[in-house]
Every structure is written in structure tokens, then in C-alpha cells.
Design a protein around this motif. Structure first.
Motif, PDB file in Angstrom:
ATOM      1  N   ASP A  93      40.114 -43.331  26.952  1.00  0.00           N
ATOM      2  CA  ASP A  93      40.578 -42.345  27.929  1.00  0.00           C
ATOM      3  C   ASP A  93      39.646 -41.141  27.893  1.00  0.00           C
ATOM      4  O   ASP A  93      39.062 -40.838  26.861  1.00  0.00           O
ATOM      5  N   ASP A  95      40.550 -38.084  28.132  1.00  0.00           N
ATOM      6  CA  ASP A  95      41.182 -36.842  27.677  1.00  0.00           C
ATOM      7  C   ASP A  95      41.132 -36.628  26.168  1.00  0.00           C
ATOM      8  O   ASP A  95      41.827 -35.772  25.633  1.00  0.00           O
ATOM      9  N   GLN A  97      42.399 -38.316  23.904  1.00  0.00           N
ATOM     10  CA  GLN A  97      43.561 -38.797  23.151  1.00  0.00           C
ATOM     11  C   GLN A  97      43.165 -40.036  22.353  1.00  0.00           C
ATOM     12  O   GLN A  97      43.871 -40.434  21.437  1.00  0.00           O
ATOM     13  N   ARG A 200      46.550 -34.289  24.816  1.00  0.00           N
ATOM     14  CA  ARG A 200      45.473 -34.253  25.796  1.00  0.00           C
ATOM     15  C   ARG A 200      44.692 -32.941  25.684  1.00  0.00           C
ATOM     16  O   ARG A 200      45.272 -31.872  25.526  1.00  0.00           O
TER      17      ARG A 200
HETATM   18 MG    MG Z   1      46.104 -39.264  28.052  1.00  0.00          MG
END
Ligand code: MG
Ligand code: UDP
Length: 340
Positions: A93, A95, A97, A200
């Protein structure tokens, strides 16, 4: 050895530069080359502009594919896997994470144990709304009970895969994709690394509670036929129950006469049975809907533009003619557009 990093992006203008920075930091001492493949999943913000800037700076290392609209993360992952050239492939991802710091450890584990896949799972769900955690747990419990495809609770899409495994995943061309299930279904030697949940880094999650609920329901329907059986089971139980009640009522009327009271209970029984029928129809309808979508053979996604296109047109402008590399990538793009 080349590592392809696939990053689905939906409204991630803020996170992309931070993401690249974090990956560079994590991989700089590794004896491995890597490429980025960003999939812009029809973002509504400046994600595509940011991606273009990034890819212009490092044209050999960064690539992007932009969809014509939002096709969902599953389609983006599929496009990424199709476009990845690496001997090793990872999906992450944007972000953060999925911590890039785990990558060296994953690479080492893969090498040491000769695995085909190293997955990651969250140890806990700290920072997640309680109700979401509850339903997530419920989902994994139902999924693992109902389906032969076992899924690890808390497992992320973030994983490192060998070329062999990626090719296997790509052989599954179904339209209704549920990657967690597909990764598990293809098998291969897999081990999981655990890590603490992260929040995030910027931007907002694009999953609402309802979209997650729908996604998990799709997951169960895609990988299990038990709900269909459940429908027949509910039907059978309510039929038998109603039959016995009928016998009881007839016998009671014969023995004690027929007091005309009791129509409220009658109405509630009607409603109950009607509700059951609708529920079962709904479950069956869900499967028929999936078959319907599958038989249409629509493409998983449509590409609006990509860095490969851009590089090609640059070369054409310069009159550089066709290099074998460029015709290959043109071919690759054409394939990704038409596959479905
Ligand atoms: Mg995320
Ligand atoms: N994403 C995507 N298409 C979508 C929704 C999300 O490509 O329609 C991407 C998003 O940009 C991110 C990843 O999928 O890189 C995970 O999304 P998000 O962080 O919103 O989900 P969460 O981590 O909250 O489950």
C-alpha cells in the motif's frame, strides 16, 4: 535479481513521495535492484501528476499505469502483477501501513528457506475502530470454517512473491477477484512475518465500513459454496417446522374446536417465512450475479495512459524508431488492455 514493487494508488498524492523515500531507505544496502510500478486507480486528486513527476525523474526505475476510472484495489493489483517484470514481486500500500523496513527481513527469509512467498500479518489491530476489528475477526472465523481455502487472520496483501507464484496468480483470470483468497488458493511455500499495526501516514482510507462489509461478503461467496447450502438448510428447517406446526394446529382444532383468535401469530409466521425465502433468494442471487459478471468477460481495467506509452511517444517524436524494448512494452500494454 530484480524486485518489482507494485503500489496501487487511489488518492495518494501526499503519500507517494513519503513512500518512495521510505523504500529507498529500507533497500539501499540490499544487493538487489528494484523497480516501482504505480497503478493510479482513477484517483480524483493530483496522484497522477505526482506519479508523472516521480517517473520523469527516474524513468528506468519508476513506471506508472493510470486507469480510466476507479476499478478498485483488486483490479489495480492485477494490473500491477501483469506489468511486473521482476524475478521477485511485492505488493504494498502507498500509505506506509505496509512497512518497507520489513522488506530486507522478507528477502532474507525467502532466500534462507527457499520460499515462494513471504507474507505479513498484523499482530494486533491497535488504532482500528472496535466494530471494524470485531467484524474482521468474524470474517476470518466464518471464512475459515466455510471455505477450504484457509486464510490467516490479520494477513495483509503485503507480500513478497517469487516469479513462479506470480505466474500462478496471473493464471487465475476470474473477474471477481479476492486477492487474499487467491494467494492462499495457489498454495506454494509461504511463511508469515508479524508486525505491529501502523496508522496511515497521510491522507484518508478509501474503505468505509459498508465497502469492507461488502468486500468480505464477496470474499466468502467467491471462495465458498456453504452459503448456498445454508440457504437450502434454512429452507428445509423452516419447512419441517411449519409442517409440524400445521399438524399440531389441525390436531388441536379437531380436539378442542377452533377458536378464531390467533391471526397476529399467523401474520408473523407469514412474514418470517417470507423473510427466509427472500434471504435465500438473495444468497442465490449473489452467486448468479457473480456468474453473470464472469460470463460477460469484461476487462478487469482500462488503461488511460502509462509511462510506457509516454516513453514510446517521446522516442517517436525524436525519430528514434522502434527499439525491440519499446515494441515489447507496447505489446505488454496491449495485452494488459485486452486481457480479462
Ligand atoms: Mg491503508
Ligand atoms: N486503493 C486502490 N483503489 C481503491 C481503494 C484503495 O488502489 O479503490 C489503494 C490505496 O491507494 C492504498 C491501498 O489500496 O494504497 C489500501 O487502501 P487504504 O489504505 O485506503 O485501505 P486500508 O489500509 O484502510 O484498509
Amino acid at each position: 535479481m530484480l524486485l518489482s514493487i507494485i503500489v496501487p494508488c487511489y488518492n495518494e498524492e501526499e503519500t507517494i513521495p513519503l513512500f518512495i523515500e521510505a523504500v529507498e531507505k529500507a533497500l539501499k544496502d540490499q544487493p538487489i535492484k528494484w523497480e516501482y510500478l504505480f497503478i493510479d486507480d482513477g484517483s480524483k486528486d493530483q496522484t497522477l501528476t505526482v506519479l508523472k513527476e516521480v517517473c520523469q525523474k527516474k524513468p528506468d526505475q519508476c513506471h506508472y499505469v493510470a486507469f480510466s476510472r476507479n476499478f478498485g484495489k483488486e483490479a489495480a493489483l492485477y494490473a500491477g502483477l501483469q506489468g511486473a517484470k521482476g524475478d521477485l514481486v511485492t505488493v504494498m500500500d502507498a500509505d506506509l501501513q505496509d512497512p518497507p523496513e520489513l522488506l530486507p527481513e522478507m528477502l532474507a527469509l525467502m532466500e534462507a528457506k527457499k520460499l515462494d512467498c513471504v507474507g505479513t500479518r498484523r499482530k494486533n489491530r491497535v488504532g482500528e475502530p472496535l466494530i471494524r476489528s470485531f467484524f474482521a475477526r468474524l470474517f476470518y472465523r466464518l471464512m475459515n470454517r466455510f471455505s477450504e481455502t484457509q486464510m490467516v487472520d490479520g494477513a495483509r496483501d503485503f507480500r513478497l512473491m517469487s516469479r513462479k507464484m506470480v505466474d500462478a496468480v496471473l493464471e487465475i483470470t476470474e473477474y471477481n477477484r479476492f486477492s487474499k483468497g487467491i494467494f492462499s488458493w495457489v498454495g506454494f511455500e509461504t511463511e508469515y512475518l508479524s508486525y505491529e499495526n501502523r496508522e496511515r501516514i497521510a491522507g484518508q482510507t478509501s474503505w468505509s465500513f459498508w465497502s469492507l462489509l461488502k468486500y468480505s461478503f464477496d470474499g466468502i461467496v467467491n471462495f465458498s459454496e456453504v452459503p448456498l447450502m445454508l440457504a437450502s438448510l434454512i429452507g428445509a428447517v423452516s419447512c419441517i417446522g411449519a409442517g409440524m406446526a400445521l399438524v399440531f394446529i389441525i390436531v388441536r382444532a379437531l380436539l378442542f374446536g377452533d377458536p378464531t383468535s390467533g391471526w397476529p401469530s399467523m401474520v408473523s409466521i407469514f412474514l418470517f417465512v417470507g423473510g427466509l425465502q427472500l434471504l435465500c433468494l438473495g444468497i442465490i442471487g449473489k452467486y448468479i450475479g457473480k456468474i453473470f459478471l464472469e460470463t460477460k468477460h469484461r476487462p478487469h481495467y482500462l488503461v488511460k495512459e502509462s509511462s510506457q506509452c509516454e516513453q514510446l511517444s517521446e522516442k517517436e517524436k525524436l525519430g528514434a524508431g522502434k527499439s525491440p524494448e519499446s515494441s515489447n512494452s507496447k505489446e505488454r500494454l496491449k495485452n494488459s488492455n485486452s486481457q480479462g
